[in-house]
Design a protein around this motif. Structure first.
Motif, mmCIF file in Angstrom:
data_model
loop_
_atom_site.group_PDB
_atom_site.id
_atom_site.type_symbol
_atom_site.label_atom_id
_atom_site.label_comp_id
_atom_site.label_asym_id
_atom_site.label_seq_id
_atom_site.Cartn_x
_atom_site.Cartn_y
_atom_site.Cartn_z
ATOM 1 N N ALA A 48 1.050 -1.067 0.080
ATOM 2 C CA ALA A 48 0.025 -0.101 0.017
ATOM 3 C C ALA A 48 0.946 0.958 -0.007
ATOM 4 O O ALA A 48 1.918 1.283 0.482
ATOM 5 C CB ALA A 48 -0.908 0.054 1.222
ATOM 6 N N ALA A 49 0.264 2.425 -0.548
ATOM 7 C CA ALA A 49 0.910 3.496 -0.648
ATOM 8 C C ALA A 49 0.156 4.612 -0.294
ATOM 9 O O ALA A 49 -1.259 4.486 -0.772
ATOM 10 C CB ALA A 49 1.801 3.580 -1.708
ATOM 11 N N ILE A 50 0.637 5.876 0.176
ATOM 12 C CA ILE A 50 -0.323 7.118 0.390
ATOM 13 C C ILE A 50 0.497 8.222 0.054
ATOM 14 O O ILE A 50 1.756 8.205 0.311
ATOM 15 C CB ILE A 50 -0.741 7.079 1.928
ATOM 16 C CG1 ILE A 50 -1.816 8.272 2.094
ATOM 17 C CG2 ILE A 50 0.563 7.012 3.054
ATOM 18 C CD1 ILE A 50 -2.644 8.099 3.447
ATOM 19 N N SER A 51 -0.070 9.034 -0.693
ATOM 20 C CA SER A 51 0.559 10.334 -1.103
ATOM 21 C C SER A 51 0.817 11.279 0.167
ATOM 22 O O SER A 51 0.454 11.276 1.178
ATOM 23 C CB SER A 51 -0.276 11.220 -2.083
ATOM 24 O OG SER A 51 -1.638 11.539 -1.406
ATOM 25 N N SER A 52 1.759 12.417 -0.082
ATOM 26 C CA SER A 52 2.357 13.197 0.902
ATOM 27 C C SER A 52 1.265 13.696 1.781
ATOM 28 O O SER A 52 1.590 13.732 3.038
ATOM 29 C CB SER A 52 3.118 14.351 0.254
ATOM 30 O OG SER A 52 2.559 14.920 -0.583
ATOM 31 N N ARG A 53 0.134 14.174 1.202
ATOM 32 C CA ARG A 53 -0.887 14.852 1.901
ATOM 33 C C ARG A 53 -1.970 13.849 2.435
ATOM 34 O O ARG A 53 -3.130 14.208 3.101
ATOM 35 C CB ARG A 53 -1.371 16.012 1.339
ATOM 36 C CG ARG A 53 -0.432 17.197 1.108
ATOM 37 C CD ARG A 53 -0.909 18.587 0.605
ATOM 38 N NE ARG A 53 -0.048 19.458 0.516
ATOM 39 C CZ ARG A 53 -0.134 20.678 -0.065
ATOM 40 N NH1 ARG A 53 -1.389 20.976 -0.383
ATOM 41 N NH2 ARG A 53 0.727 21.463 -0.086
ATOM 42 N N GLY A 54 -1.994 12.570 2.147
ATOM 43 C CA GLY A 54 -3.049 11.706 2.143
ATOM 44 C C GLY A 54 -4.118 11.656 1.146
ATOM 45 O O GLY A 54 -5.095 10.641 1.588
ATOM 46 N N SER A 55 -4.135 12.257 0.311
ATOM 47 C CA SER A 55 -5.223 12.519 -0.744
ATOM 48 C C SER A 55 -5.321 11.479 -1.865
ATOM 49 O O SER A 55 -6.371 11.220 -2.395
ATOM 50 C CB SER A 55 -5.184 13.919 -1.454
ATOM 51 O OG SER A 55 -4.067 13.789 -2.274
ATOM 52 N N SER A 56 -4.419 10.525 -1.926
ATOM 53 C CA SER A 56 -4.316 9.321 -3.004
ATOM 54 C C SER A 56 -3.618 8.318 -2.202
ATOM 55 O O SER A 56 -2.794 8.277 -1.392
ATOM 56 C CB SER A 56 -3.422 9.803 -4.130
ATOM 57 O OG SER A 56 -3.608 8.759 -4.949
ATOM 58 N N THR A 57 -4.280 6.965 -2.270
ATOM 59 C CA THR A 57 -3.911 5.933 -1.668
ATOM 60 C C THR A 57 -3.854 4.720 -3.088
ATOM 61 O O THR A 57 -4.614 4.775 -3.720
ATOM 62 C CB THR A 57 -4.569 5.144 -0.726
ATOM 63 O OG1 THR A 57 -6.140 5.264 -1.023
ATOM 64 C CG2 THR A 57 -4.737 6.365 0.517
ATOM 65 N N ARG A 71 -1.966 8.171 7.319
ATOM 66 C CA ARG A 71 -0.778 8.941 7.754
ATOM 67 C C ARG A 71 -1.159 10.058 8.764
ATOM 68 O O ARG A 71 -2.262 10.787 8.501
ATOM 69 C CB ARG A 71 0.420 9.367 6.682
ATOM 70 C CG ARG A 71 -0.411 10.614 5.822
ATOM 71 C CD ARG A 71 0.328 10.660 4.521
ATOM 72 N NE ARG A 71 1.605 11.094 4.842
ATOM 73 C CZ ARG A 71 2.745 11.048 4.006
ATOM 74 N NH1 ARG A 71 2.717 10.519 2.899
ATOM 75 N NH2 ARG A 71 4.128 11.516 4.281
ATOM 76 N N ASP A 72 -0.226 10.537 9.647
ATOM 77 C CA ASP A 72 -0.337 11.792 10.591
ATOM 78 C C ASP A 72 0.789 12.517 10.365
ATOM 79 O O ASP A 72 1.945 12.180 10.917
ATOM 80 C CB ASP A 72 -0.532 11.318 11.699
ATOM 81 C CG ASP A 72 -0.857 12.395 12.887
ATOM 82 O OD1 ASP A 72 -0.494 13.418 12.582
ATOM 83 O OD2 ASP A 72 -1.460 12.212 13.937
ATOM 84 N N ASN A 73 0.773 13.681 9.436
ATOM 85 C CA ASN A 73 2.107 14.141 9.100
ATOM 86 C C ASN A 73 2.531 14.993 10.460
ATOM 87 O O ASN A 73 3.801 15.305 10.506
ATOM 88 C CB ASN A 73 1.905 15.195 8.087
ATOM 89 C CG ASN A 73 1.800 14.495 6.561
ATOM 90 O OD1 ASN A 73 2.230 13.287 6.672
ATOM 91 N ND2 ASN A 73 1.476 15.231 5.630
ATOM 92 N N ALA A 74 1.693 15.241 11.346
ATOM 93 C CA ALA A 74 2.058 16.193 12.369
ATOM 94 C C ALA A 74 2.968 15.302 13.473
ATOM 95 O O ALA A 74 3.700 15.411 14.350
ATOM 96 C CB ALA A 74 1.107 16.476 13.509
#
Length: 117
Positions: A48-57, A71-74
């Motif tokens: 699985a993969a997720i984009s930098s801001r989480g908008s695409s998986t 993901r939680d970028n914080a």
């Protein structure tokens, strides 16, 4: 770069687990993050993969509808929620930056997931 996976364990078929990967040493929020798995004697497989801001998986066909990446970028952390687990999901799970290929040659220790009754 440091990647620390956790959350694995032994679970019965049909059960659930949530994996975490804490990342450091790079600008986490700028990169795709991916989960991989590997069993002895096989190539590491992109799960699985997720984009930098989480908008695409993205998901491997074998896990679509059962696994969810977030993901939680914080917190510089990426997660993998695994539901309806099957024995064939048994593997060591790793995370890395980048998609569709890993950005770093470095891999963490991984976390073992065993699905068995």
């Amino acid at each position: 770069v440091q990647l620390v996976e956790s959350g694995g364990g032994l679970v019965q078929p049909g059960g659930s687990l949530r994996l975490s990967c804490a990342a450091s040493g790079f600008t986490f929020s700028s990169y795709y993050m991916s989960w991989y798995r590997q069993t002895p004697g096989t190539e590491r497989e992109l799960v699985a993969a997720i984009s930098s801001r989480g908008s695409s998986t993205k998901y491997a066909e074998s896990v679509k509808g059962r696994f969810t990446v977030s993901r939680d970028n914080a917190k510089n952390t990426v997660y993998l929620q695994m539901n309806s687990l099957k024995p064939e999901d048994t593997a060591v799970y790793y995370c890395n930056a980048g998609w569709p290929t890993p950005l770093y040659d470095y891999w963490g220790q991984g976390t073992q997931v065993t699905v068995s009754s």
